[in-house]
Design an enzyme around this catalytic site. Structure first.
Site, mmCIF file in Angstrom:
data_model
loop_
_atom_site.group_PDB
_atom_site.id
_atom_site.type_symbol
_atom_site.label_atom_id
_atom_site.label_comp_id
_atom_site.label_asym_id
_atom_site.label_seq_id
_atom_site.Cartn_x
_atom_site.Cartn_y
_atom_site.Cartn_z
ATOM 1 N N HIS A 37 34.036 46.074 34.814
ATOM 2 C CA HIS A 37 34.325 44.797 34.247
ATOM 3 C C HIS A 37 33.505 44.239 33.469
ATOM 4 O O HIS A 37 33.392 43.744 32.878
ATOM 5 C CB HIS A 37 33.756 43.749 35.531
ATOM 6 C CG HIS A 37 34.447 43.758 37.106
ATOM 7 N ND1 HIS A 37 34.111 44.577 37.611
ATOM 8 C CD2 HIS A 37 35.906 43.162 36.904
ATOM 9 C CE1 HIS A 37 35.794 43.949 39.043
ATOM 10 N NE2 HIS A 37 36.304 43.255 38.504
ATOM 11 N N GLY A 147 41.608 43.285 31.616
ATOM 12 C CA GLY A 147 42.349 44.995 31.430
ATOM 13 C C GLY A 147 43.575 46.344 31.468
ATOM 14 O O GLY A 147 44.408 44.601 32.531
ATOM 15 N N GLU A 148 43.461 46.867 30.593
ATOM 16 C CA GLU A 148 45.008 47.120 30.728
ATOM 17 C C GLU A 148 45.174 47.942 32.102
ATOM 18 O O GLU A 148 45.856 48.369 32.490
ATOM 19 C CB GLU A 148 45.281 48.284 30.102
ATOM 20 C CG GLU A 148 45.101 48.011 28.620
ATOM 21 C CD GLU A 148 44.884 48.819 27.289
ATOM 22 O OE1 GLU A 148 44.776 49.205 27.733
ATOM 23 O OE2 GLU A 148 44.889 48.418 25.981
ATOM 24 N N ASP A 150 45.274 46.519 35.286
ATOM 25 C CA ASP A 150 46.427 45.878 35.517
ATOM 26 C C ASP A 150 47.256 45.530 34.248
ATOM 27 O O ASP A 150 47.433 44.645 33.804
ATOM 28 C CB ASP A 150 46.386 44.620 36.003
ATOM 29 C CG ASP A 150 44.957 45.067 37.163
ATOM 30 O OD1 ASP A 150 44.907 45.010 38.246
ATOM 31 O OD2 ASP A 150 43.374 44.748 36.872
HETATM 32 P P1 AMP Z 1 39.961 42.109 38.860
HETATM 33 O O1 AMP Z 1 38.322 41.227 39.297
HETATM 34 O O2 AMP Z 1 39.637 43.334 39.536
HETATM 35 O O3 AMP Z 1 40.911 41.146 39.465
HETATM 36 O O4 AMP Z 1 39.549 42.299 37.675
HETATM 37 C C1 AMP Z 1 39.019 41.512 36.708
HETATM 38 C C2 AMP Z 1 39.185 42.066 35.419
HETATM 39 O O5 AMP Z 1 38.847 43.106 34.791
HETATM 40 C C3 AMP Z 1 40.771 41.838 34.893
HETATM 41 O O6 AMP Z 1 41.911 41.625 33.405
HETATM 42 C C4 AMP Z 1 40.698 43.444 35.743
HETATM 43 O O7 AMP Z 1 42.577 43.790 34.198
HETATM 44 C C5 AMP Z 1 40.095 44.492 34.513
HETATM 45 N N1 AMP Z 1 39.951 45.319 35.218
HETATM 46 C C6 AMP Z 1 39.937 46.147 36.623
HETATM 47 N N2 AMP Z 1 39.293 47.069 36.924
HETATM 48 C C7 AMP Z 1 39.258 47.472 35.508
HETATM 49 C C8 AMP Z 1 39.116 48.807 34.613
HETATM 50 N N3 AMP Z 1 38.844 49.914 35.770
HETATM 51 N N4 AMP Z 1 38.997 49.420 33.562
HETATM 52 C C9 AMP Z 1 39.694 47.547 31.964
HETATM 53 N N5 AMP Z 1 39.419 46.551 32.820
HETATM 54 C C10 AMP Z 1 39.810 46.678 34.783
#
Ligand code: AMP
Length: 283
Positions: A37, A147-148, A150
């Site tokens: 994040h 993020g890639e 997802d």
């Molecule tokens: P989330 O809080 O899990 O919904 O993630 C929020 C954003 O962070 C989304 O765009 C995810 O794809 C990105 N994200 C989560 N984990 C990673 C990671 N390990 N590397 C890059 N982006 C991430």
């Protein structure tokens, strides 16, 4: 860092910045921050004059029996980390204002959200597309980063932005990993130390697939057999899906004839982990 916890105040602030000619950058998140994040925040920081990070655990993207209730949360720590990573505004909309009683409007991106995670989590991308649309209307960003890790989410958002003529630049950011290769995820918190060791297999299987492709292998079945072998289903490890797809349409492919997405979802203990890579065939 300023904290905004109501929707009209956020909309008003966005209006003022836009009138002043300022560029707004947005990082949508569900909180419980890890380095992934924070990297997103740092990456987009200089693309805007104001960096907004939203924190909202979106009930619309969780199915019945999924982990909405127990999804990890630590707002105090998140605010500290977001501020240190350059966030100007932490936007934390209240649930009752995002989905008030009588709420009934959803955004459905039909094709790219159907395979992969869409198969095992049928409401997921409808929930994601809906909440991201709402955040885009509230924060009115010029640019937003996803993020890639997802990958299907990123493809879905790109499709939605194009189809609905949203004037927003979507940036994809490479997956941020632990030193042993495990993709960072808030859900890694669910793993026991033993399961954490087994979780490394996801990235290892992707790397082994890449090695096969570099050596000239083009047959999907051979590559997926290798992935299955490395994942080694058994105690605590169960494959949800592993698939080779066109990285733009997400249609399944049987051969590696161009850049190909290899996407995995694997249950490790109570955690459902995803990971992916792009396989590039040797000339
Ligand atoms: P989330 O809080 O899990 O919904 O993630 C929020 C954003 O962070 C989304 O765009 C995810 O794809 C990105 N994200 C989560 N984990 C990673 C990671 N390990 N590397 C890059 N982006 C991430």
């Amino acid at each position: 860092m300023r904290i905004i916890d109501n929707i009209p105040e956020m909309q008003q602030a966005a209006e003022v910045w836009r009138c002043e000619g300022k560029k707004i950058a947005l990082v949508p998140t569900m909180g419980y921050f890890h380095e992934g994040h924070l990297e997103l925040m740092r990456a987009i920081r200089n693309r805007g004059d104001v960096l907004v990070t939203s924190i909202f655990v979106n009930p619309a993207q969780f199915g019945p029996g999924e982990d909405f209730e127990r999804y990890p949360r630590d707002l105090e720590r998140d605010l500290r980390l977001a501020g240190a990573a350059g966030t100007d505004i932490a936007f934390i909309p209240p649930m009752k204002d995002m989905y008030p009683e009588g709420y009934q409007t959803f955004v459905n991106v039909t094709e790219v959200s159907a395979p992969l995670c869409g198969r095992s989590r049928p409401a997921f991308f409808r929930g994601v597309a809906t909440v991201v649309t709402k955040l885009f209307h509230i924060v009115r960003p010029h640019t937003a980063v996803f993020g890639e890790k997802d990958f299907q989410q990123l493809v879905t958002i790109r499709r939605m932005v194009q189809d609905l003529n949203m004037d927003i630049e979507i940036i994809g950011h490479p997956t941020v990993r632990e030193t042993d290769g495990l993709a960072m995820s808030s859900r890694n918190a669910y793993l026991t130390p033993e399961q954490r060791q087994k979780a490394i297999r996801l990235n290892r299987s992707l790397r082994d697939a890449q090695t096969l492709v570099e050596k000239g292998e083009k047959t999907g079945e051979v590559i997926l057999n290798k992935v299955r072998e490395v994942l080694a289903e058994g105690d605590d490890v169960r494959i949800d899906y592993m698939q080779l797809c066109n990285p733009e349409t997400l249609r399944e492919v049987a051969r590696i004839d161009g850049p190909t997405l290899l996407a995995l979802a694997v249950h490790v203990g109570i955690a459902r982990l995803i990971d992916n890579c792009i396989l590039n065939p040797s000339a």
